[in-house]
Design a protein around this motif. Structure first.
Motif, PDB file in Angstrom:
ATOM      1  N   LYS A 235       0.830  -1.208   0.000  1.00 39.54           N
ATOM      2  CA  LYS A 235       0.000   0.000   0.000  1.00 39.54           C
ATOM      3  C   LYS A 235       0.867   1.263   0.000  1.00 39.54           C
ATOM      4  O   LYS A 235       0.541   2.251  -0.668  1.00 39.54           O
ATOM      5  CB  LYS A 235      -0.915  -0.014   1.220  1.00 39.54           C
ATOM      6  CG  LYS A 235      -2.044  -1.038   1.117  1.00 39.54           C
ATOM      7  CD  LYS A 235      -2.934  -0.996   2.341  1.00 39.54           C
ATOM      8  CE  LYS A 235      -4.066  -2.005   2.218  1.00 39.54           C
ATOM      9  NZ  LYS A 235      -4.938  -2.006   3.424  1.00 39.54           N
ATOM     10  N   ILE A 238       2.235   1.606  -3.484  1.00 35.85           N
ATOM     11  CA  ILE A 238       1.177   2.070  -4.386  1.00 35.85           C
ATOM     12  C   ILE A 238       0.868   3.544  -4.142  1.00 35.85           C
ATOM     13  O   ILE A 238       0.679   4.331  -5.080  1.00 35.85           O
ATOM     14  CB  ILE A 238      -0.084   1.197  -4.194  1.00 35.85           C
ATOM     15  CG1 ILE A 238       0.177  -0.224  -4.691  1.00 35.85           C
ATOM     16  CG2 ILE A 238      -1.273   1.808  -4.930  1.00 35.85           C
ATOM     17  CD1 ILE A 238      -0.957  -1.192  -4.377  1.00 35.85           C
ATOM     18  N   THR A 239       0.843   3.925  -2.866  1.00 37.05           N
ATOM     19  CA  THR A 239       0.585   5.332  -2.533  1.00 37.05           C
ATOM     20  C   THR A 239       1.680   6.242  -3.077  1.00 37.05           C
ATOM     21  O   THR A 239       1.403   7.314  -3.641  1.00 37.05           O
ATOM     22  CB  THR A 239       0.484   5.481  -1.009  1.00 37.05           C
ATOM     23  OG1 THR A 239      -0.542   4.610  -0.512  1.00 37.05           O
ATOM     24  CG2 THR A 239       0.147   6.910  -0.635  1.00 37.05           C
ATOM     25  N   GLN A 240       2.964   5.802  -2.922  1.00 40.02           N
ATOM     26  CA  GLN A 240       4.078   6.589  -3.434  1.00 40.02           C
ATOM     27  C   GLN A 240       4.005   6.707  -4.953  1.00 40.02           C
ATOM     28  O   GLN A 240       4.238   7.784  -5.530  1.00 40.02           O
ATOM     29  CB  GLN A 240       5.412   5.941  -3.002  1.00 40.02           C
ATOM     30  CG  GLN A 240       6.636   6.759  -3.337  1.00 40.02           C
ATOM     31  CD  GLN A 240       6.690   8.076  -2.586  1.00 40.02           C
ATOM     32  OE1 GLN A 240       6.147   8.175  -1.491  1.00 40.02           O
ATOM     33  NE2 GLN A 240       7.331   9.079  -3.160  1.00 40.02           N
ATOM     34  N   LYS A 241       3.699   5.564  -5.592  1.00 39.11           N
ATOM     35  CA  LYS A 241       3.571   5.563  -7.050  1.00 39.11           C
ATOM     36  C   LYS A 241       2.452   6.508  -7.494  1.00 39.11           C
ATOM     37  O   LYS A 241       2.625   7.297  -8.438  1.00 39.11           O
ATOM     38  CB  LYS A 241       3.292   4.143  -7.528  1.00 39.11           C
ATOM     39  CG  LYS A 241       3.116   4.029  -9.026  1.00 39.11           C
ATOM     40  CD  LYS A 241       2.816   2.602  -9.407  1.00 39.11           C
ATOM     41  CE  LYS A 241       2.551   2.482 -10.905  1.00 39.11           C
ATOM     42  NZ  LYS A 241       2.198   1.110 -11.288  1.00 39.11           N
ATOM     43  N   ASP A 242       1.306   6.402  -6.810  1.00 40.86           N
ATOM     44  CA  ASP A 242       0.187   7.288  -7.157  1.00 40.86           C
ATOM     45  C   ASP A 242       0.562   8.759  -6.949  1.00 40.86           C
ATOM     46  O   ASP A 242       0.181   9.628  -7.742  1.00 40.86           O
ATOM     47  CB  ASP A 242      -1.029   6.942  -6.302  1.00 40.86           C
ATOM     48  CG  ASP A 242      -1.600   5.579  -6.648  1.00 40.86           C
ATOM     49  OD1 ASP A 242      -1.307   5.091  -7.752  1.00 40.86           O
ATOM     50  OD2 ASP A 242      -2.320   4.999  -5.803  1.00 40.86           O
ATOM     51  N   LYS A 243       1.337   9.015  -5.889  1.00 38.66           N
ATOM     52  CA  LYS A 243       1.773  10.378  -5.624  1.00 38.66           C
ATOM     53  C   LYS A 243       2.652  10.894  -6.759  1.00 38.66           C
ATOM     54  O   LYS A 243       2.475  12.016  -7.254  1.00 38.66           O
ATOM     55  CB  LYS A 243       2.518  10.413  -4.289  1.00 38.66           C
ATOM     56  CG  LYS A 243       3.036  11.799  -3.916  1.00 38.66           C
ATOM     57  CD  LYS A 243       3.764  11.744  -2.583  1.00 38.66           C
ATOM     58  CE  LYS A 243       4.341  13.116  -2.215  1.00 38.66           C
ATOM     59  NZ  LYS A 243       5.093  13.059  -0.941  1.00 38.66           N
ATOM     60  N   ILE A 245       2.833   9.751  -9.802  1.00 36.27           N
ATOM     61  CA  ILE A 245       2.030   9.890 -11.025  1.00 36.27           C
ATOM     62  C   ILE A 245       1.208  11.170 -10.965  1.00 36.27           C
ATOM     63  O   ILE A 245       1.084  11.902 -11.960  1.00 36.27           O
ATOM     64  CB  ILE A 245       1.123   8.658 -11.201  1.00 36.27           C
ATOM     65  CG1 ILE A 245       1.974   7.413 -11.515  1.00 36.27           C
ATOM     66  CG2 ILE A 245       0.108   8.894 -12.305  1.00 36.27           C
ATOM     67  CD1 ILE A 245       1.177   6.133 -11.540  1.00 36.27           C
ATOM     68  N   SER A 246       0.657  11.457  -9.788  1.00 37.38           N
ATOM     69  CA  SER A 246      -0.138  12.678  -9.643  1.00 37.38           C
ATOM     70  C   SER A 246       0.708  13.922  -9.855  1.00 37.38           C
ATOM     71  O   SER A 246       0.290  14.874 -10.530  1.00 37.38           O
ATOM     72  CB  SER A 246      -0.774  12.705  -8.253  1.00 37.38           C
ATOM     73  OG  SER A 246      -1.631  11.607  -8.072  1.00 37.38           O
ATOM     74  N   THR A 249       1.567  14.120 -13.513  1.00 34.25           N
ATOM     75  CA  THR A 249       0.372  14.558 -14.254  1.00 34.25           C
ATOM     76  C   THR A 249       0.116  16.049 -14.052  1.00 34.25           C
ATOM     77  O   THR A 249      -0.230  16.770 -14.994  1.00 34.25           O
ATOM     78  CB  THR A 249      -0.844  13.744 -13.775  1.00 34.25           C
ATOM     79  OG1 THR A 249      -0.577  12.352 -13.962  1.00 34.25           O
ATOM     80  CG2 THR A 249      -2.085  14.122 -14.568  1.00 34.25           C
TER      81      THR A 249
END
Length: 348
Positions: A235, A238-243, A245-246, A249
């Motif tokens: 998790k 995934i959170t770091q990756k999402d961060k 990516i955000s 972006t």
């Protein structure tokens, strides 16, 4: 005799008759059976439980049977079992007179006039005999361990015999069964030893199950902890990756937004410049058109002036007075060149 005396005598006779008839109506309590005997219409007795009945004088009479339960202690000793082992079976029976129609008539025939002690003695002989009969058909193990079967057999045998004298069995209670040879005691010791061994085995099995269960629980606990840590790390990743990516972006959107804003600015500037240039060109064209029109009008005016001058010259040559006016006009023209055209038009 006077009529008054006759009326009094008749009233007394009527009152005595009615009182006698009323006294012959007998009510039956709920804990008794009313037995009417004598002339009862072909039967030995007529039994009534609850309610009441009229007892005809002279030809009928009545008595009561008590329905209260009787407790009989029957301590049977040296009864022979199916294994030829003698046992002592202490029992206590509770019996009473039955309220069934056939049984009430039987009780009226067999028990009417007997006391409670006499009824107990009569029933006790039946109880002992049937109890011995039941024990003779069963083993010690069945008597000792399967009490329900033992009591059921007693109830069936005893109840059928008691019914023959108008009684019914309400309850039977068997206490401790004993034998002279100690067979039942040996069975008890065997059962106790077996129970102890089974208990020890059960304890060992439960301890084994407990240890196994503990080991399984510890393993499941470690597995759950490892899975929890793994899930947590996944998790976090995934959170770091999402961060990331955000952020990427957002940066991309910002860059695109700036580029689009610059593009829109340039486009708007170009459009404004084009509109300004177009307006400037249109203004220049209008100015040029106005200048050309002005020059054209000036040329036209000049042509008209030249034509007028030629015409005037021709007139001067023909008329000397006009020639002197023309000379004066030339003098004024030189002093006010801008008004020459106006004077020429006036002369015209």
């Amino acid at each position: 005799m006077s009529p008054i005396i006759l009326i009094i005598v008749a009233a007394i006779v009527l009152f005595v008759t009615i009182s006698a008839l009323v006294s012959r109506y007998k009510r039956c309590p709920s804990d008794k059976i009313l037995v009417i005997y004598g002339r009862t219409g072909g039967t030995s007795a007529k039994c009534v439980h609850g309610g009441g009945a009229f007892i005809w004088p002279v030809i009928q009479d009545f008595a009561f049977l008590d329905l209260k339960p009787l407790s009989i202690e029957a301590n049977l000793t040296n009864a022979l079992s199916r294994q030829n082992i003698r046992v002592d079976v202490p029992c206590r029976f509770t019996i009473a007179i039955s309220t069934e129609a056939d049984s009430m008539n039987t009780a009226a025939e067999r028990l009417l006039g007997l006391t409670s002690e006499q009824i107990q003695e009569l029933a006790k002989d039946i109880l002992f005999g049937q109890l011995r009969l039941v024990i003779a058909t069963m083993t010690i193990e069945e008597i000792n361990s399967d009490r329900d079967k033992f009591l059921d057999n007693i109830s069936k045998n005893v109840d059928s015999e008691l019914k023959k004298i108008g009684l019914k069995l309400i309850n039977v209670n068997v206490t401790d069964i004993k034998d002279e040879s100690g067979y039942i005691e040996a069975l008890g010791k065997e059962a106790a030893a077996k129970a102890i061994n089974e208990a020890k085995i059960s304890v060992a099995e439960q301890e084994k199950i407990g240890e196994t269960g503990k080991a399984i629980a510890d393993r499941e606990k470690d597995t759950q902890i490892a899975e929890t840590h793994r899930d947590r790390d996944v998790k976090i990743a995934i959170t770091q990756k999402d961060k990331e990516i955000s952020i990427a972006t957002a940066v991309k959107d910002e860059t695109i937004g700036k580029a689009e804003a610059d593009r829109d600015t340039r486009v708007k500037t170009s459009e404004a410049n084009a509109i300004a240039i177009k307006g400037e060109n249109e203004a220049k064209i209008a100015i040029a058109n106005s200048e050309a029109l002005r020059r054209e009008k000036e040329a036209e005016s000049l042509r008209i002036a030249i034509t007028a001058e030629k015409f005037n010259k021709q007139k001067l040559w023909k008329n000397p007075m006009l020639q002197s006016k023309k000379q004066n006009l030339h003098v004024q023209k030189e002093s006010a060149p801008h008004r020459s055209l106006i004077l020429l038009f006036l002369l015209k």
